[in-house]
Scaffold this active site. Structure first.
Site, PDB file in Angstrom:
ATOM      1  N   GLU A   1       1.027 -16.212   4.085  1.00 27.66           N
ATOM      2  CA  GLU A   1       2.321 -16.187   3.389  1.00 27.66           C
ATOM      3  C   GLU A   1       3.349 -15.627   4.364  1.00 27.66           C
ATOM      4  O   GLU A   1       3.008 -14.839   5.253  1.00 27.66           O
ATOM      5  CB  GLU A   1       2.279 -15.209   2.188  1.00 27.66           C
ATOM      6  CG  GLU A   1       1.693 -15.763   0.933  1.00 27.66           C
ATOM      7  CD  GLU A   1       1.579 -14.702  -0.170  1.00 27.66           C
ATOM      8  OE1 GLU A   1       2.147 -13.593  -0.041  1.00 27.66           O
ATOM      9  OE2 GLU A   1       0.901 -14.984  -1.161  1.00 27.66           O
TER      10      GLU A   1
ATOM     11  N   ARG B   1      -5.689  -8.277 -16.620  1.00 22.11           N
ATOM     12  CA  ARG B   1      -6.325  -7.108 -17.238  1.00 22.11           C
ATOM     13  C   ARG B   1      -5.255  -6.111 -17.617  1.00 22.11           C
ATOM     14  O   ARG B   1      -4.077  -6.321 -17.329  1.00 22.11           O
ATOM     15  CB  ARG B   1      -7.274  -6.464 -16.231  1.00 22.11           C
ATOM     16  CG  ARG B   1      -6.536  -6.151 -14.937  1.00 22.11           C
ATOM     17  CD  ARG B   1      -7.322  -5.345 -13.966  1.00 22.11           C
ATOM     18  NE  ARG B   1      -6.821  -5.455 -12.617  1.00 22.11           N
ATOM     19  CZ  ARG B   1      -5.779  -4.816 -12.120  1.00 22.11           C
ATOM     20  NH1 ARG B   1      -5.088  -3.997 -12.890  1.00 22.11           N
ATOM     21  NH2 ARG B   1      -5.397  -4.981 -10.875  1.00 22.11           N
TER      22      ARG B   1
ATOM     23  N   HIS C   1      -0.023  -0.623   0.597  1.00 19.99           N
ATOM     24  CA  HIS C   1       0.103  -1.724  -0.368  1.00 19.99           C
ATOM     25  C   HIS C   1      -0.533  -1.422  -1.713  1.00 19.99           C
ATOM     26  O   HIS C   1      -0.804  -2.330  -2.488  1.00 19.99           O
ATOM     27  CB  HIS C   1      -0.466  -3.028   0.202  1.00 19.99           C
ATOM     28  CG  HIS C   1       0.204  -3.432   1.488  1.00 19.99           C
ATOM     29  ND1 HIS C   1       1.548  -3.658   1.576  1.00 19.99           N
ATOM     30  CD2 HIS C   1      -0.291  -3.615   2.729  1.00 19.99           C
ATOM     31  CE1 HIS C   1       1.854  -3.976   2.829  1.00 19.99           C
ATOM     32  NE2 HIS C   1       0.770  -3.951   3.550  1.00 19.99           N
TER      33      HIS C   1
ATOM     34  N   LYS D   1      -6.062 -16.729  -5.626  1.00 15.31           N
ATOM     35  CA  LYS D   1      -4.617 -16.671  -5.349  1.00 15.31           C
ATOM     36  C   LYS D   1      -4.067 -18.036  -4.951  1.00 15.31           C
ATOM     37  O   LYS D   1      -2.926 -18.365  -5.284  1.00 15.31           O
ATOM     38  CB  LYS D   1      -4.338 -15.657  -4.236  1.00 15.31           C
ATOM     39  CG  LYS D   1      -4.564 -14.221  -4.683  1.00 15.31           C
ATOM     40  CD  LYS D   1      -3.961 -13.208  -3.719  1.00 15.31           C
ATOM     41  CE  LYS D   1      -4.484 -11.829  -4.054  1.00 15.31           C
ATOM     42  NZ  LYS D   1      -3.563 -10.740  -3.908  1.00 15.31           N
TER      43      LYS D   1
HETATM   44  P1  ADP Z   1      -3.728  -7.254  -3.783  1.00 18.53           P
HETATM   45  O1  ADP Z   1      -4.046  -8.289  -4.826  1.00 18.53           O
HETATM   46  O2  ADP Z   1      -4.752  -7.175  -2.691  1.00 18.53           O
HETATM   47  O3  ADP Z   1      -3.359  -5.924  -4.358  1.00 18.53           O
HETATM   48  P2  ADP Z   1      -1.045  -8.332  -3.604  1.00 18.53           P
HETATM   49  O4  ADP Z   1      -0.907  -9.768  -3.263  1.00 18.53           O
HETATM   50  O5  ADP Z   1      -0.916  -7.956  -5.045  1.00 18.53           O
HETATM   51  O6  ADP Z   1      -2.422  -7.798  -3.014  1.00 18.53           O
HETATM   52  O7  ADP Z   1       0.007  -7.481  -2.766  1.00 18.53           O
HETATM   53  C1  ADP Z   1      -0.003  -6.064  -2.783  1.00 18.53           C
HETATM   54  C2  ADP Z   1       1.256  -5.538  -2.106  1.00 18.53           C
HETATM   55  O8  ADP Z   1       1.307  -5.988  -0.740  1.00 18.53           O
HETATM   56  C3  ADP Z   1       2.563  -6.003  -2.698  1.00 18.53           C
HETATM   57  O9  ADP Z   1       2.985  -5.211  -3.789  1.00 18.53           O
HETATM   58  C4  ADP Z   1       3.508  -5.843  -1.510  1.00 18.53           C
HETATM   59  O10 ADP Z   1       3.879  -4.509  -1.307  1.00 18.53           O
HETATM   60  C5  ADP Z   1       2.635  -6.272  -0.344  1.00 18.53           C
HETATM   61  N1  ADP Z   1       2.779  -7.725  -0.083  1.00 18.53           N
HETATM   62  C6  ADP Z   1       1.942  -8.699  -0.478  1.00 18.53           C
HETATM   63  N2  ADP Z   1       2.369  -9.899  -0.076  1.00 18.53           N
HETATM   64  C7  ADP Z   1       3.509  -9.699   0.611  1.00 18.53           C
HETATM   65  C8  ADP Z   1       4.443 -10.551   1.292  1.00 18.53           C
HETATM   66  N3  ADP Z   1       4.255 -11.869   1.348  1.00 18.53           N
HETATM   67  N4  ADP Z   1       5.523  -9.972   1.867  1.00 18.53           N
HETATM   68  C9  ADP Z   1       5.714  -8.631   1.829  1.00 18.53           C
HETATM   69  N5  ADP Z   1       4.879  -7.782   1.214  1.00 18.53           N
HETATM   70  C10 ADP Z   1       3.781  -8.297   0.615  1.00 18.53           C
END
Ligand code: ADP
Length: 512
Positions: free
Chosen positions: A200, A292, A235, A116
């Site tokens: 973040e 994917r 999430h 990431k």
């Molecule tokens: P993973 O790869 O572990 O699934 P992601 O980075 O794709 O994690 O994030 C999954 C979810 O978490 C997002 O769809 C959102 O709902 C929440 N999320 C992630 N980062 C943030 C952020 N910086 N602020 C608010 N919500 C977040």
């Protein structure tokens, strides 16, 4: 084109890929673990190879055994589905070294977007807006602290190698920062073998809007519009749709074009998804690339008419895309609900066991991507997804109504599932109005309980009739189900078999 493809996966996605192979005149080969001997994907494939015992590390994640299965069956390519080895660059390299085609992006692109922090650096360089936060992994706590202060709380700790929400921690105040970083590091280390975490800014209830992209090996790249995936629990997505109620044509075009630029910057080929968070002021930020096929790909297929699995296979075989951006259109509206073997009234605990009765809905605009059948035993070992219910209709309102009716017609007895929970989600006035953000489930469905008996009369009665038909039980004086209060003293008879366990506040009686 390939003559034979091995599908290195299980469940509904393996079934989905087997279907695409058949339509393309390709022989599908299944692999399975000892726990999946009687799984639908094994029964459907032309050939099936047992990889080993139930644990994924001994079967679906075991690269040597998968390569051996490819050799043994003479397959030319491997489709990894989602999860398991689908985003594993070492697996893609290994196949390449063995002269086997990996149906997915090239290893370099997988490596780049799988990290990431590296992905954020690449996107920033390409002028793509990223979520405010760190662009490197710090070496000491002081750096985290300084970054958190300048971002302002809340912040979110994320694993650089992350996925599936693992290693993620929301930090509301500075006092909690150190413990959250430590916990995130530990979780990331055990899940990914890499403890790197970064921070973040935690955005306030954004929407999750992602863009589907297809790119052929010559670099011809198009997007297939958005999927709205804000309905999430912990999430993780549970309901997805397209188009997103939050986008207008101008924002859609901007996000689509940005996603194409992002994928070009990553040197990406094959199918992939660029995920964005969209804030309340309609600013969007790069979240990550999923390298994917996504679980939620069917909604895009129903609205664009493009078969994404077929496209993946064509691209991997060296074919050109054959799609121009101008040819792609969104037609109507599609919704998907993920149906899990989990008990929503009990903290969403996994609910493995034997499916005693299964009725999947049918009808115009209803698609079920399923990896189960009645009589099948759901193993505890793997992801609890049972099936995906996808509907299409001419507009969002009609799609919501079709989904509600289809969920009513989806009956799984013997184990607990998330179907009742999904009915309430899809029926919620805010969902109906398209007012969904990532706080929708946590704020509206805290402490959710299953609906009272009288709301379910129709579906339970249908189930009872089917069980009667199946078991022949009670034919002398047909049993009917009578609503009763939960756990009444006396009158509640013990059921002769499992399905009754899941019926909740019902007893078997004469109808009086
Ligand atoms: P993973 O790869 O572990 O699934 P992601 O980075 O794709 O994690 O994030 C999954 C979810 O978490 C997002 O769809 C959102 O709902 C929440 N999320 C992630 N980062 C943030 C952020 N910086 N602020 C608010 N919500 C977040």
């Amino acid at each position: 084109m390939f003559k034979k493809i091995l599908i290195a996966n299980r469940g509904e996605i393996a079934v989905r890929i087997i279907r695409a192979c058949r339509e393309m005149g390709i022989v599908p080969v299944a692999v399975f673990s000892a726990a999946d001997r009687r799984s639908p994907h094994v029964l459907l494939a032309d050939e099936a190879v047992c990889l080993g015992p139930a644990p994924a590390s001994e079967s679906y994640l075991h690269m040597d055994r998968i390569v051996q299965a490819v050799r043994q069956t003479g397959a030319e390519a491997v489709h990894p589905g989602y999860g398991f080895l689908s985003e594993n660059a070492a697996f893609a390299r290994r196949l390449e070294a063995e002269g086997i085609v990996f149906i997915g992006p090239r290893a370099e692109a997988l490596e780049l977007v799988g990290d990431k922090v590296r992905a954020r650096q690449t996107m920033e360089k390409a002028g793509i807006p990223i979520i405010p936060g760190m662009k490197t992994v710090p070496t000491d706590l002081a750096e985290y602290r300084a970054a958190a202060r300048s971002l302002g709380f809340p912040v979110i700790v994320k694993a650089s190698a992350g996925g599936g929400g693992k290693g993620m921690r929301i930090v509301l105040r500075e006092e909690g920062l150190e413990a959250a970083i430590e916990a995130g590091r530990r979780e990331a280390k055990s899940a990914f073998g890499d403890a790197s975490v970064y921070l973040e800014k935690y955005l306030d209830a954004p929407r999750h809007v992602e863009i589907q992209v297809l790119a052929d090996n010559a670099g011809h790249t198009v997007h297939l519009f958005e999927r709205e995936c804000s309905v999430q629990r912990r999430h993780q997505k549970i309901v997805e749709e397209t188009p997103s109620p939050a986008l207008d044509p101008a924002l859609r075009a901007r996000m689509g074009e940005t996603a194409v630029r992002a994928m070009r910057a990553a040197g990406y080929n094959n199918a992939g998804t660029v995920e964005f968070l969209l804030d309340k002021d309609r600013n969007f930020y790069f979240l990550e690339v999923n390298a994917r096929l996504q679980v939620e790909h069917p909604v895009t297929e129903l609205v664009t008419g493009v078969d994404l699995v077929r496209q993946q296979i064509r691209i991997a075989a060296g074919g050109t895309l054959g799609l121009a951006q101008a040819d792609l259109k969104q037609n109507g509206h599609a919704l998907e609900c993920r149906i899990y073997a989990e008990d929503p009234a009990n903290g969403f605990l996994p609910s493995p066991g034997k499916i005693l009765l299964l009725r999947e809905p049918k009808g115009p605009g209803v698609r079920v991507d399923s990896g189960i059948y009645g009589g099948w035993e759901v193993p505890i070992t793997y992801d609890p997804i049972l099936a995906k219910l996808i509907v299409w209709a001419e507009d969002r309102e009609a799609a919501c109504r079709r989904m509600a009716a289809a969920l009513d017609g989806f009956v799984v007895l013997g184990i607990r599932t998330t179907i009742d929970f999904l009915k309430d989600v899809v029926g919620h006035p805010d969902f109906r109005a398209g007012r969904t953000d990532t706080a929708f489930i946590p704020t509206r469905f805290e402490g959710w309980r299953s609906p009272e008996a009288d709301e379910e009369t129709a579906s339970i009665a249908a189930a009872a009739a089917a069980i009667e038909e199946m078991t022949g039980w009670g034919t002398a004086s047909s049993p009917v189900l009578v609503a009763t209060t939960r756990a009444t003293a006396g009158g509640r008879k013990e059921a002769p078999d499992g399905p009754w366990r899941t019926l909740g506040p019902w007893r078997i009686g004469s109808g009086t």
